[in-house]
Design an enzyme around this catalytic site. Structure first.
Site, mmCIF file in Angstrom:
data_model
loop_
_atom_site.group_PDB
_atom_site.id
_atom_site.type_symbol
_atom_site.label_atom_id
_atom_site.label_comp_id
_atom_site.label_asym_id
_atom_site.label_seq_id
_atom_site.Cartn_x
_atom_site.Cartn_y
_atom_site.Cartn_z
ATOM 1 N N LYS A 71 0.806 -1.232 0.000
ATOM 2 C CA LYS A 71 0.000 0.000 0.000
ATOM 3 C C LYS A 71 0.835 1.276 0.000
ATOM 4 O O LYS A 71 0.427 2.290 -0.556
ATOM 5 C CB LYS A 71 -0.954 -0.003 1.202
ATOM 6 C CG LYS A 71 -2.099 -0.991 1.040
ATOM 7 C CD LYS A 71 -3.046 -0.890 2.223
ATOM 8 C CE LYS A 71 -4.329 -1.632 1.925
ATOM 9 N NZ LYS A 71 -5.378 -1.319 2.905
ATOM 10 N N ASP A 107 -10.265 3.253 2.096
ATOM 11 C CA ASP A 107 -10.660 2.627 3.374
ATOM 12 C C ASP A 107 -11.531 3.569 4.220
ATOM 13 O O ASP A 107 -12.576 3.184 4.728
ATOM 14 C CB ASP A 107 -9.433 2.241 4.209
ATOM 15 C CG ASP A 107 -8.437 1.383 3.455
ATOM 16 O OD1 ASP A 107 -8.186 1.690 2.282
ATOM 17 O OD2 ASP A 107 -7.903 0.428 4.039
HETATM 18 P P1 NAD Z 1 -2.873 -2.526 12.634
HETATM 19 O O1 NAD Z 1 -2.009 -3.670 13.022
HETATM 20 O O2 NAD Z 1 -2.382 -1.491 11.701
HETATM 21 O O3 NAD Z 1 -3.343 -1.762 13.985
HETATM 22 C C1 NAD Z 1 -3.747 -2.488 15.118
HETATM 23 C C2 NAD Z 1 -4.339 -1.536 16.158
HETATM 24 O O4 NAD Z 1 -4.915 -2.349 17.196
HETATM 25 C C3 NAD Z 1 -3.299 -0.645 16.846
HETATM 26 O O5 NAD Z 1 -3.901 0.599 17.123
HETATM 27 C C4 NAD Z 1 -3.007 -1.395 18.147
HETATM 28 O O6 NAD Z 1 -2.548 -0.537 19.174
HETATM 29 C C5 NAD Z 1 -4.386 -1.952 18.460
HETATM 30 N N1 NAD Z 1 -4.383 -3.113 19.330
HETATM 31 C C6 NAD Z 1 -3.916 -4.347 19.052
HETATM 32 N N2 NAD Z 1 -4.081 -5.160 20.124
HETATM 33 C C7 NAD Z 1 -4.669 -4.407 21.077
HETATM 34 C C8 NAD Z 1 -5.102 -4.662 22.415
HETATM 35 N N3 NAD Z 1 -4.982 -5.863 22.963
HETATM 36 N N4 NAD Z 1 -5.669 -3.654 23.117
HETATM 37 C C9 NAD Z 1 -5.801 -2.426 22.561
HETATM 38 N N5 NAD Z 1 -5.414 -2.131 21.296
HETATM 39 C C10 NAD Z 1 -4.857 -3.099 20.577
HETATM 40 O O7 NAD Z 1 -4.224 -3.192 12.120
HETATM 41 P P2 NAD Z 1 -5.301 -2.566 11.112
HETATM 42 O O8 NAD Z 1 -4.917 -2.883 9.723
HETATM 43 O O9 NAD Z 1 -5.571 -1.163 11.508
HETATM 44 O O10 NAD Z 1 -6.559 -3.489 11.452
HETATM 45 C C11 NAD Z 1 -7.266 -3.359 12.673
HETATM 46 C C12 NAD Z 1 -8.594 -4.108 12.551
HETATM 47 O O11 NAD Z 1 -9.360 -3.471 11.530
HETATM 48 C C13 NAD Z 1 -8.453 -5.577 12.126
HETATM 49 O O12 NAD Z 1 -9.436 -6.304 12.827
HETATM 50 C C14 NAD Z 1 -8.779 -5.554 10.638
HETATM 51 O O13 NAD Z 1 -9.348 -6.777 10.199
HETATM 52 C C15 NAD Z 1 -9.822 -4.447 10.597
HETATM 53 N N6 NAD Z 1 -9.929 -3.746 9.315
HETATM 54 C C16 NAD Z 1 -11.179 -3.539 8.845
HETATM 55 C C17 NAD Z 1 -11.376 -2.831 7.691
HETATM 56 C C18 NAD Z 1 -12.782 -2.619 7.191
HETATM 57 O O14 NAD Z 1 -12.944 -2.138 6.084
HETATM 58 N N7 NAD Z 1 -13.803 -2.966 7.945
HETATM 59 C C19 NAD Z 1 -10.277 -2.310 6.988
HETATM 60 C C20 NAD Z 1 -9.000 -2.512 7.493
HETATM 61 C C21 NAD Z 1 -8.839 -3.235 8.667
#
Ligand code: NAD
Length: 287
Positions: A71, A107
Site C-alpha cells: 500500500k 478505506d
Molecule cells: P494494525 O495492526 O495497523 O493496527 C492495530 C491496532 O490495534 C493498533 O492501534 C493497536 O494498538 C491496536 N491493538 C492491538 N491489540 C490491542 C489490544 N490488545 N488492546 C488495545 N489495542 C490493541 O491493524 P489494522 O490494519 O488497523 O486493522 C485493525 C482491525 O481493523 C483488524 O481487525 C482488521 O481486520 C480491521 N480492518 C477492517 C477494515 C474494514 O474495512 N472494515 C479495513 C481494514 C482493517
C-alpha cells in the site's frame, strides 16, 4: 461473462491474495451492470513492485486495488496520489486515466460512506477513535478531510504510539480545521470524558477479532449512552462484543462489513462512476 478482445482488465496486487473476495465482488458487479470488464488477483511481493506497476501500464489495465504489503510501496511509481493517500502514505486503489496512474485510499471512504448511507454525515461530528494503526489512520484522514469537528484518538502505549504521533500531525496539517489529539487508552477517566462528549465511538483496533473476539475495549458499559453512535472496523465476527453491548445499551451501530464493502464500493465508483449495490454484495459474497 463473455471475455472478448475489448474486455478491460482490473485486478488486485499484493501478497497473499489467493483468499481475497475482491475478484468475486467486482466481477459480480461487472456482470450486474453488463460491463465488459474482468477482475483477477495477482500475487506481487515487495521485490516486484516496479514491474507490477509497469505491467499495469503495459496492459493498459483499467484499475487496480492494492493490498498488503504494497500500500505504501506503490506510491513512488504513480503519476498522482490523492491528498488522503499523501497524508497517510497509503494507496489501495489505482485508476488508469488515459495512461496516467492515479492513487487513492478508499478505506476511510468506506467508513464515512457507511455512516452517510445511514443518514449520518461525519462533517461537524466529534469522534472518539480507538486505535492508531492502518484502519484508524485511514478513518482519521478521511473524517478530517470531510469536515469532522474533532477526532480524539486513544491507543495503548504500544509500538503504534510514536508512529501515531507523527501520523496525526500529518493528518492535522492536511486538515487543519479538524482538532486531533492522541491519548492513552489506559486512562479510563480521559476515555470516559471523551466518549461523554462525542457523537461517535469507533473501535479501529484488532480487539473484537479472533483471538480477541470475546473482548471489548469498553468494559464499563455505563460509557454507552443511547445517543452515542458506535461503529467497529472488525468485520469477522460481523457483530463484535462492542456492537452487541452497544445495541443492548440502545446505541445505533455500524459494523465493519459495511465499511469493508463500502471501500470496495468507493473503488468501484472511481473505476466506473457507478454505485455498487452494497447490501446485495454483502449477501452474495460475504455472508
Ligand atoms: P494494525 O495492526 O495497523 O493496527 C492495530 C491496532 O490495534 C493498533 O492501534 C493497536 O494498538 C491496536 N491493538 C492491538 N491489540 C490491542 C489490544 N490488545 N488492546 C488495545 N489495542 C490493541 O491493524 P489494522 O490494519 O488497523 O486493522 C485493525 C482491525 O481493523 C483488524 O481487525 C482488521 O481486520 C480491521 N480492518 C477492517 C477494515 C474494514 O474495512 N472494515 C479495513 C481494514 C482493517
Amino acid at each position: 461473462m463473455n471475455i472478448d478482445g475489448k474486455t478491460r482488465l482490473l485486478g488486485l496486487i499484493g501478497t497473499p491474495v489467493e483468499h481475497s473476495k475482491s475478484p468475486a465482488m467486482y466481477n459480480y458487479c461487472f456482470e450486474k451492470y453488463g460491463l465488459n470488464c474482468a477482475y483477477l488477483a495477482f500475487d506481487v511481493d515487495m521485490d516486484h513492485v516496479a514491474e507490477g506497476i509497469a505491467a499495469l501500464r503495459t496492459f493498459n489495465v483499467m484499475g487496480c486495488n492494492v493490498t498488503m504489503p504494497l500500500k505504501n510501496a506503490v506510491i513512488p511509481y504513480l503519476d498522482e496520489v490523492s491528498p488522503a493517500s499523501k497524508a497517510i502514505g497509503s494507496v489501495n486503489t489505482i485508476v488508469n486515466k488515459d495512461g496516467k496512474l492515479h492513487g487513492y485510499v478508499t478505506d476511510g471512504m468506506g467508513y464515512t460512506g457507511q455512516l452517510r448511507r445511514g443518514g449520518v454525515e461525519i462533517a461537524g461530528k466529534t469522534v472518539t477513535l480507538l486505535g492508531a494503526g492502518g484502519a484508524a489512520s485511514a478513518i482519521a484522514i478521511e473524517a478530517a478531510l470531510e469536515g469532522a469537528k474533532e477526532i480524539r484518538v486513544f491507543n495503548k502505549r504500544d509500538a503504534f504510539w510514536d508512529r501515531a504521533l507523527a501520523n496525526l500531525k500529518t493528518i492535522g496539517d492536511a486538515a487543519p480545521a479538524c482538532k486531533i489529539s492522541l491519548s492513552d487508552l489506559d486512562d479510563a477517566a480521559a476515555l470516559r470524558a471523551s466518549i461523554e462528549t462525542s457523537d461517535i465511538l469507533t473501535n479501529a483496533t484488532r480487539v473484537g477479532m479472533a483471538p480477541m473476539d470475546d473482548a471489548s475495549l469498553i468494559t464499563d458499559l455505563t460509557m454507552l449512552r443511547p445517543e452515542l453512535i458506535v461503529t467497529d472496523v472488525v468485520y469477522n465476527p460481523e457483530e463484535t462484543k462492542l456492537l452487541r453491548e452497544a445495541k443492548a445499551a440502545g446505541c445505533r451501530t455500524f459494523d465493519g462489513l459495511g465499511m469493508l464493502v463500502g471501500q470496495g464500493a468507493a473503488s468501484f465508483k472511481l473505476y466506473t462512476g457507478l454505485e455498487m449495490p452494497i447490501d446485495e454484495v454483502c449477501d452474495a459474497i460475504y455472508r
